[in-house]
Scaffold this active site. Structure first.
Site, PDB file in Angstrom:
ATOM      1  N   LEU A 137     -47.720  20.983  25.335  1.00 58.14           N
ATOM      2  CA  LEU A 137     -48.526  19.983  26.090  1.00 58.14           C
ATOM      3  C   LEU A 137     -49.651  19.748  25.579  1.00 58.14           C
ATOM      4  O   LEU A 137     -50.620  20.906  24.983  1.00 58.14           O
ATOM      5  CB  LEU A 137     -48.741  20.249  27.572  1.00 58.14           C
ATOM      6  CG  LEU A 137     -47.589  19.943  28.572  1.00 58.14           C
ATOM      7  CD1 LEU A 137     -47.873  20.853  29.668  1.00 58.14           C
ATOM      8  CD2 LEU A 137     -46.996  18.635  28.659  1.00 58.14           C
TER       9      LEU A 137
ATOM     10  N   GLU B  92     -27.023  14.512  29.175  1.00 56.32           N
ATOM     11  CA  GLU B  92     -27.843  15.751  29.261  1.00 56.32           C
ATOM     12  C   GLU B  92     -26.945  16.651  29.552  1.00 56.32           C
ATOM     13  O   GLU B  92     -25.910  16.682  30.139  1.00 56.32           O
ATOM     14  CB  GLU B  92     -28.762  15.683  30.640  1.00 56.32           C
ATOM     15  CG  GLU B  92     -29.379  16.806  31.181  1.00 56.32           C
ATOM     16  CD  GLU B  92     -30.014  17.555  30.021  1.00 56.32           C
ATOM     17  OE1 GLU B  92     -31.056  16.899  29.686  1.00 56.32           O
ATOM     18  OE2 GLU B  92     -30.049  18.849  29.657  1.00 56.32           O
TER      19      GLU B  92
ATOM     20  N   GLY C 195     -34.986  15.101  29.295  1.00 56.39           N
ATOM     21  CA  GLY C 195     -36.336  15.759  29.535  1.00 56.39           C
ATOM     22  C   GLY C 195     -37.221  14.616  29.564  1.00 56.39           C
ATOM     23  O   GLY C 195     -37.223  13.332  29.677  1.00 56.39           O
TER      24      GLY C 195
ATOM     25  N   THR D 163     -50.677  23.606  13.696  1.00 55.25           N
ATOM     26  CA  THR D 163     -49.783  22.730  12.912  1.00 55.25           C
ATOM     27  C   THR D 163     -48.563  22.100  13.855  1.00 55.25           C
ATOM     28  O   THR D 163     -47.791  21.288  13.351  1.00 55.25           O
ATOM     29  CB  THR D 163     -48.949  23.406  11.480  1.00 55.25           C
ATOM     30  OG1 THR D 163     -48.189  24.877  12.248  1.00 55.25           O
ATOM     31  CG2 THR D 163     -49.685  23.792  10.617  1.00 55.25           C
TER      32      THR D 163
ATOM     33  N   ARG E 193     -51.472  14.374   7.690  1.00 57.49           N
ATOM     34  CA  ARG E 193     -51.252  12.984   7.877  1.00 57.49           C
ATOM     35  C   ARG E 193     -52.692  12.210   7.608  1.00 57.49           C
ATOM     36  O   ARG E 193     -53.729  12.827   7.258  1.00 57.49           O
ATOM     37  CB  ARG E 193     -51.449  13.162   9.437  1.00 57.49           C
ATOM     38  CG  ARG E 193     -50.800  11.951  10.039  1.00 57.49           C
ATOM     39  CD  ARG E 193     -50.817  12.054  11.548  1.00 57.49           C
ATOM     40  NE  ARG E 193     -49.729  13.061  12.187  1.00 57.49           N
ATOM     41  CZ  ARG E 193     -48.659  12.911  12.451  1.00 57.49           C
ATOM     42  NH1 ARG E 193     -48.132  11.856  12.358  1.00 57.49           N
ATOM     43  NH2 ARG E 193     -47.942  14.048  12.975  1.00 57.49           N
TER      44      ARG E 193
ATOM     45  N   THR F 131     -49.507  14.862  16.377  1.00 51.63           N
ATOM     46  CA  THR F 131     -48.553  14.160  16.982  1.00 51.63           C
ATOM     47  C   THR F 131     -49.096  13.250  18.459  1.00 51.63           C
ATOM     48  O   THR F 131     -48.740  12.186  18.460  1.00 51.63           O
ATOM     49  CB  THR F 131     -47.591  15.288  17.717  1.00 51.63           C
ATOM     50  OG1 THR F 131     -47.211  15.923  16.482  1.00 51.63           O
ATOM     51  CG2 THR F 131     -46.189  14.582  18.244  1.00 51.63           C
ATOM     52  N   CYS F 132     -49.756  13.831  19.034  1.00 53.12           N
ATOM     53  CA  CYS F 132     -50.455  13.525  20.282  1.00 53.12           C
ATOM     54  C   CYS F 132     -50.832  12.029  20.233  1.00 53.12           C
ATOM     55  O   CYS F 132     -50.595  11.234  20.916  1.00 53.12           O
ATOM     56  CB  CYS F 132     -51.433  14.278  20.976  1.00 53.12           C
ATOM     57  SG  CYS F 132     -52.104  13.748  22.546  1.00 53.12           S
TER      58      CYS F 132
ATOM     59  N   GLY G  32     -51.863  21.998   3.906  1.00 49.82           N
ATOM     60  CA  GLY G  32     -52.499  23.255   3.914  1.00 49.82           C
ATOM     61  C   GLY G  32     -51.679  24.569   4.015  1.00 49.82           C
ATOM     62  O   GLY G  32     -50.457  24.520   4.341  1.00 49.82           O
TER      63      GLY G  32
ATOM     64  N   HIS H 257     -60.223   7.678  52.860  1.00 46.49           N
ATOM     65  CA  HIS H 257     -59.419   6.688  53.338  1.00 46.49           C
ATOM     66  C   HIS H 257     -59.474   5.506  53.007  1.00 46.49           C
ATOM     67  O   HIS H 257     -60.693   4.952  53.014  1.00 46.49           O
ATOM     68  CB  HIS H 257     -59.356   7.204  54.953  1.00 46.49           C
ATOM     69  CG  HIS H 257     -58.296   6.367  55.587  1.00 46.49           C
ATOM     70  ND1 HIS H 257     -57.008   6.329  55.600  1.00 46.49           N
ATOM     71  CD2 HIS H 257     -58.451   5.156  56.564  1.00 46.49           C
ATOM     72  CE1 HIS H 257     -56.456   5.333  56.215  1.00 46.49           C
ATOM     73  NE2 HIS H 257     -57.330   4.754  56.716  1.00 46.49           N
TER      74      HIS H 257
HETATM   75  C1  LIG Z   1     -43.229  11.082  22.371  1.00 46.63           C
HETATM   76  C2  LIG Z   1     -44.238  12.043  22.701  1.00 46.63           C
HETATM   77  C3  LIG Z   1     -45.011  12.058  23.957  1.00 46.63           C
HETATM   78  C4  LIG Z   1     -45.585  13.164  24.423  1.00 46.63           C
HETATM   79  N1  LIG Z   1     -46.353  12.811  25.489  1.00 46.63           N
HETATM   80  C5  LIG Z   1     -47.160  13.874  25.946  1.00 46.63           C
HETATM   81  C6  LIG Z   1     -48.011  13.669  27.044  1.00 46.63           C
HETATM   82  O1  LIG Z   1     -48.039  12.554  27.819  1.00 46.63           O
HETATM   83  N2  LIG Z   1     -48.694  14.691  27.528  1.00 46.63           N
HETATM   84  C7  LIG Z   1     -48.704  15.843  26.598  1.00 46.63           C
HETATM   85  O2  LIG Z   1     -49.668  16.791  27.155  1.00 46.63           O
HETATM   86  N3  LIG Z   1     -48.127  16.130  25.662  1.00 46.63           N
HETATM   87  C8  LIG Z   1     -47.439  15.092  25.218  1.00 46.63           C
HETATM   88  N4  LIG Z   1     -46.520  15.162  24.043  1.00 46.63           N
HETATM   89  C9  LIG Z   1     -46.921  16.565  23.470  1.00 46.63           C
HETATM   90  C10 LIG Z   1     -47.929  16.669  22.632  1.00 46.63           C
HETATM   91  O3  LIG Z   1     -48.062  15.643  21.311  1.00 46.63           O
HETATM   92  C11 LIG Z   1     -48.207  18.175  21.925  1.00 46.63           C
HETATM   93  O4  LIG Z   1     -47.965  19.050  22.863  1.00 46.63           O
HETATM   94  C12 LIG Z   1     -49.359  18.125  21.076  1.00 46.63           C
HETATM   95  O5  LIG Z   1     -49.501  17.028  20.178  1.00 46.63           O
HETATM   96  C13 LIG Z   1     -49.378  19.475  20.604  1.00 46.63           C
HETATM   97  O6  LIG Z   1     -50.762  19.513  19.771  1.00 46.63           O
HETATM   98  P1  LIG Z   1     -50.722  20.637  18.473  1.00 46.63           P
HETATM   99  O7  LIG Z   1     -52.321  20.314  18.121  1.00 46.63           O
HETATM  100  O8  LIG Z   1     -50.472  21.971  18.646  1.00 46.63           O
HETATM  101  O9  LIG Z   1     -49.879  19.839  17.545  1.00 46.63           O
HETATM  102  P2  LIG Z   1     -49.805  18.459  16.726  1.00 46.63           P
HETATM  103  O10 LIG Z   1     -50.268  17.262  17.706  1.00 46.63           O
HETATM  104  O11 LIG Z   1     -48.415  18.379  16.624  1.00 46.63           O
HETATM  105  O12 LIG Z   1     -50.669  18.459  15.529  1.00 46.63           O
HETATM  106  C14 LIG Z   1     -50.482  19.273  14.387  1.00 46.63           C
HETATM  107  C15 LIG Z   1     -50.745  18.629  13.352  1.00 46.63           C
HETATM  108  O13 LIG Z   1     -50.818  19.399  12.236  1.00 46.63           O
HETATM  109  C16 LIG Z   1     -50.310  18.697  11.035  1.00 46.63           C
HETATM  110  N5  LIG Z   1     -49.926  19.808  10.067  1.00 46.63           N
HETATM  111  C17 LIG Z   1     -48.896  20.586  10.125  1.00 46.63           C
HETATM  112  N6  LIG Z   1     -48.657  21.303   9.133  1.00 46.63           N
HETATM  113  C18 LIG Z   1     -49.720  21.022   8.537  1.00 46.63           C
HETATM  114  C19 LIG Z   1     -50.179  21.752   6.961  1.00 46.63           C
HETATM  115  N7  LIG Z   1     -49.412  22.527   6.398  1.00 46.63           N
HETATM  116  N8  LIG Z   1     -51.189  21.156   6.438  1.00 46.63           N
HETATM  117  C20 LIG Z   1     -51.886  20.283   7.043  1.00 46.63           C
HETATM  118  N9  LIG Z   1     -51.629  19.574   8.233  1.00 46.63           N
HETATM  119  C21 LIG Z   1     -50.337  20.205   8.753  1.00 46.63           C
HETATM  120  C22 LIG Z   1     -49.549  17.866  11.373  1.00 46.63           C
HETATM  121  O14 LIG Z   1     -49.562  16.758  10.338  1.00 46.63           O
HETATM  122  C23 LIG Z   1     -50.199  17.291  12.707  1.00 46.63           C
HETATM  123  O15 LIG Z   1     -51.108  16.124  12.648  1.00 46.63           O
HETATM  124  C24 LIG Z   1     -45.637  14.110  23.536  1.00 46.63           C
HETATM  125  C25 LIG Z   1     -45.148  14.555  22.475  1.00 46.63           C
HETATM  126  C26 LIG Z   1     -44.338  13.319  22.096  1.00 46.63           C
HETATM  127  C27 LIG Z   1     -43.554  13.496  20.590  1.00 46.63           C
END
Ligand SMILES: Cc1cc2nc3c(=O)[nH]c(=O)nc-3n(C[C@H](O)[C@H](O)[C@H](O)COP(=O)(O)OP(=O)(O)OC[C@H]3O[C@@H](n4cnc5c(N)ncnc54)[C@H](O)[C@@H]3O)c2cc1C
Length: 464
Positions: free
Chosen positions: A318, A202, A181, A142, A33, A39-40, A113, A443
Site C-alpha cells: 500500500l 478467482e 483482489g 524499488t 522512470r 507505480t502509485c 540504480g 448530524h
Molecule cells: C493499479 C494499481 C492501483 C493501486 N491502488 C492503490 C491504492 O488505491 N492505494 C494504495 O495504497 N496502493 C495502491 N496501489 C499500490 C501502490 O501503488 C504501491 O503500494 C506503492 O506504489 C508502493 O510504493 P513504493 O514506493 O514501495 O514503490 P513504487 O511505487 O512501485 O515505486 C518504485 C519505483 O522504483 C523505481 N525503480 C525500481 N528499480 C529501480 C532501479 N534499480 N533504479 C531506479 N529506479 C528503480 C521504479 O521505476 C518505481 O518508480 C495500487 C497499485 C496498482 C498497480
C-alpha cells in the site's frame, strides 16, 4: 558525498527523500522512470482513482439520478476525454513531486540504480553511460511489479495487466478479470460501468482475500447485483488468442470439468511481487526471502548502511504504508525514533460502494483466540445515507471483550475510504469502543454510523 541515496521515487522513496531533506540531510533519488511518483502516481493509485471517479459519474448520470429528480437523457461516453482526465491527474501529481524535490533541494537522478558496494550507487542512464554516487546510507525503495500468470503472456492489448487496463482504447464488450483482489475488482468496476460484461475468475472460494469474511460475502452479493459474474474456486489454465480477442480455459481448483470463456480482453490481476532486478543485491549479500528484501524493525537490511522500505519489503503493498516507512527510516537515520504502527494501517477498495478496513478481521481474532465483541450498524438506518440514496452497506467495530479496546473496524458503504480515518485515529491512540461511542459526530453524516456501530458493541445503538 550524499547523506542519503534512495533508489526508487515511488511513495516510499519520494516521501523518505522529503522527510530526510527536512531533517537537514543531503539527498539524491535515483529513478529509472521518466517521471517521479512510482507505480502509485503513474500506473497505480492515482490513475485508477481518476477512472473510478469518472466512470462512477458516468454510471450515476445513466442510472442513479432520476430518483433524485435529476433527469439525464442517455449520457454519452467520451472515453478519450475520460482518459485525458486520468492523464492530467497523473501529470499534476508527478509534477507536484518534482516541485517538492526542488523546494527541498533533493537531487533527482534519472537512470537505473545498482548498489555496487555499501555507500556506492552506480546509475546507468538512458544513453548507457554510468556514474557512481556515494552516500552514508542507501534506501532501496524499488517497489513491485505485476505478478505474471503462469504461461500467459501479457501483450497489454488483449491480455493486459493493470497498466494496460488503465489505458484501453475502447470499452471491451466482454472482459475477464483473473483475480478477485483489490486491483481486479476496481478496474473490473471501471470497465463494467462503462459497458463491459465482466467475468471474474478467482482461485479461492471468496473475493478480497485477507479482508473480513462477512464484508467480502456481502460485497460479493452487491457486485453480482451490479452484473459481475464470478467463478470462485476456479483457475485460468490457458489463455489463447482467438479472432480479435481471447479464449480462456477455466478449471475448478477442486478438479473436474473445465470450460472456455471468450472475451475481448483478459485482465491478469493476480497480485504484485517485489521488484529487485539488477540492483546488485545478490553480489552485495543482501538477504532476500520469498522475493522480499529482509529488514529489521528499523528497516535495516543485513548489510550495514543499506535500508529498504515499501512494496519491496514485507507487509501490505500500500502506498501509505510505504510513505510511513519512508518517514520512519529518514527519522531513524537522523537519530529520531522512527516508527510504523502496522496494527493501524487502513486499507480501502475504491469500488461502489467502497470497502475500508483497519486492524484485525473477525477471522484474525478467531484464529488468535482473542475474545471480542462486535457492533454493527447498517447505513439503511442512517439519515444522511437515506438522503443521498447510499443505504447499501454497514459499519462493523470489533472490540476486545475484556478491555473494550478497538481491534478492528470494517466498513462497506459510500465514502467508506474517508470514514475509516476516524477508526484509524482512534486505534492509533489505543482507544476503546466506548471512546468512539462518546465522540460527537455531526448530524446528519455517514460518520454517525461509525459511532452507532461503536454503541452497538455495548448493545446500545440508538437508531436500530
Ligand atoms: C493499479 C494499481 C492501483 C493501486 N491502488 C492503490 C491504492 O488505491 N492505494 C494504495 O495504497 N496502493 C495502491 N496501489 C499500490 C501502490 O501503488 C504501491 O503500494 C506503492 O506504489 C508502493 O510504493 P513504493 O514506493 O514501495 O514503490 P513504487 O511505487 O512501485 O515505486 C518504485 C519505483 O522504483 C523505481 N525503480 C525500481 N528499480 C529501480 C532501479 N534499480 N533504479 C531506479 N529506479 C528503480 C521504479 O521505476 C518505481 O518508480 C495500487 C497499485 C496498482 C498497480
Amino acid at each position: 558525498m550524499y547523506d542519503l541515496i534512495i533508489i526508487g521515487a515511488g511513495p516510499g522513496g519520494y516521501v523518505c527523500a522529503i522527510r530526510a531533506a527536512q531533517l537537514g540531510m543531503k539527498v539524491a533519488v535515483v529513478e529509472m522512470r521518466k517521471t517521479l511518483g512510482g507505480t502509485c502516481l503513474n500506473i497505480g493509485c492515482i490513475p485508477s482513482k481518476a477512472l473510478l471517479y469518472a466512470s462512477e459519474m458516468f454510471e450515476e448520470a445513466g442510472h442513479g439520478m432520476a430518483p433524485l429528480g435529476v433527469v439525464v437523457e442517455a449520457p454519452k461516453l467520451d472515453l478519450a476525454s475520460m482518459m485525458k482526465h486520468k492523464d492530467d491527474t497523473v501529470a499534476a501529481n508527478v509534477n507536484g513531486v518534482a516541485f517538492l524535490f526542488k523546494k527541498n533541494k533533493i537531487d533527482w537522478v534519472t537512470g537505473e540504480g545498482r548498489i555496487a558496494a555499501p555507500g556506492k550507487v552506480v546509475v546507468k542512464g538512458g544513453d548507457g553511460n554510468e556514474k557512481t554516487l556515494e552516500a552514508k546510507a542507501i534506501v532501496i525503495a524499488t517497489g513491485s511489479e505485476v505478478a505474471q500468470l503462469p504461461g500467459v503472456e501479457i501483450d497489454e492489448k488483449t491480455v493486459v495487466s493493470s497498466t494496460g487496463a488503465l489505458s484501453l482504447p475502447k470499452v471491451p464488450k466482454t472482459l475477464i478479470v483473473v483475480g478477485a483482489g483489490v486491483i481486479g475488482l476496481e478496474l473490473g468496476s471501471v470497465w463494467r460501468r462503462l459497458g463491459a460484461e465482466v467475468t471474474v475468475v478467482e482461485f479461492l472460494d471468496r473475493i478480497l482475500p485477507g479482508m473480513d469474511g462477512e464484508v467480502a460475502k456481502q460485497f460479493h452479493r452487491m457486485l453480482e447485483k451490479q452484473g459481475f459474474v464470478f467463478h470462485l474456486g476456479h483457475k485460468v489454465a490457458k489463455v489463447e488468442k482467438s479472432g480479435g480477442g481471447v479464449r480462456a480455459t477455466v478449471e475448478p481448483t477442486a478438479g473436474g470439468e473445465g470450460k472456455t470463456i471468450e472475451a475481448d480482453v483478459v485482465l491478469a490481476a493476480i497480485g504484485r511481487r517485489p521488484y529487485t532486478e539488477n540492483l546488485g543485491l545478490e553480489a552485495l549479500g543482501v538477504a532476500i526471502e520469498r522475493g522480499m528484501v529482509v529488514v529489521n524493525s528499523r528497516f535495516a537490511t543485513n548489510v550495514a548502511g543499506v535500508y529498504a522500505i515499501g512494496d519491496v519489503i514485507r507487509g501490505p503493498m500500500l502506498a501509505h504504508k510505504a510513505e510511513d516507512e519512508g518517514v520512519a527510516v529518514a527519522e531513524t537515520l537522523a537519530g529520531q525514533a522512527g516508527h510504523v504502527n502496522y496494527g493501524a494501517i487502513p486499507s480501502v477498495v475504491y469500488t461502489s460502494p467502497e470497502i475500508a478496513c483497519v486492524g484485525k478481521t473477525e477471522d484474525d481474532l478467531k484464529a488468535e483466540g482473542v475474545a471480542y465483541r462486535v457492533g454493527r450498524f447498517p447505513f439503511s438506518a442512517n439519515g444522511r445515507a437515506r438522503a443521498m440514496r447510499h443505504t447499501d452497506g454497514f459499519v462493523k467495530i470489533l472490540a476486545d471483550a475484556a478491555t473494550d479496546r478497538v481491534l478492528g473496524a470494517h466498513i462497506v458503504g459510500f465514502g467508506a475510504g474517508e470514514l475509516i480515518a476516524e477508526a484509524a485515529v482512534l486505534m492509533e491512540f489505543g482507544g476503546s469502543a466506548e471512546d468512539l461511542a462518546r465522540t460527537c459526530d455531526a448530524h446528519p453524516t455517514m460518520s454517525e454510523a461509525v459511532k452507532e456501530a461503536a454503541l452497538a458493541v455495548d448493545k446500545r445503538a440508538i437508531h436500530v
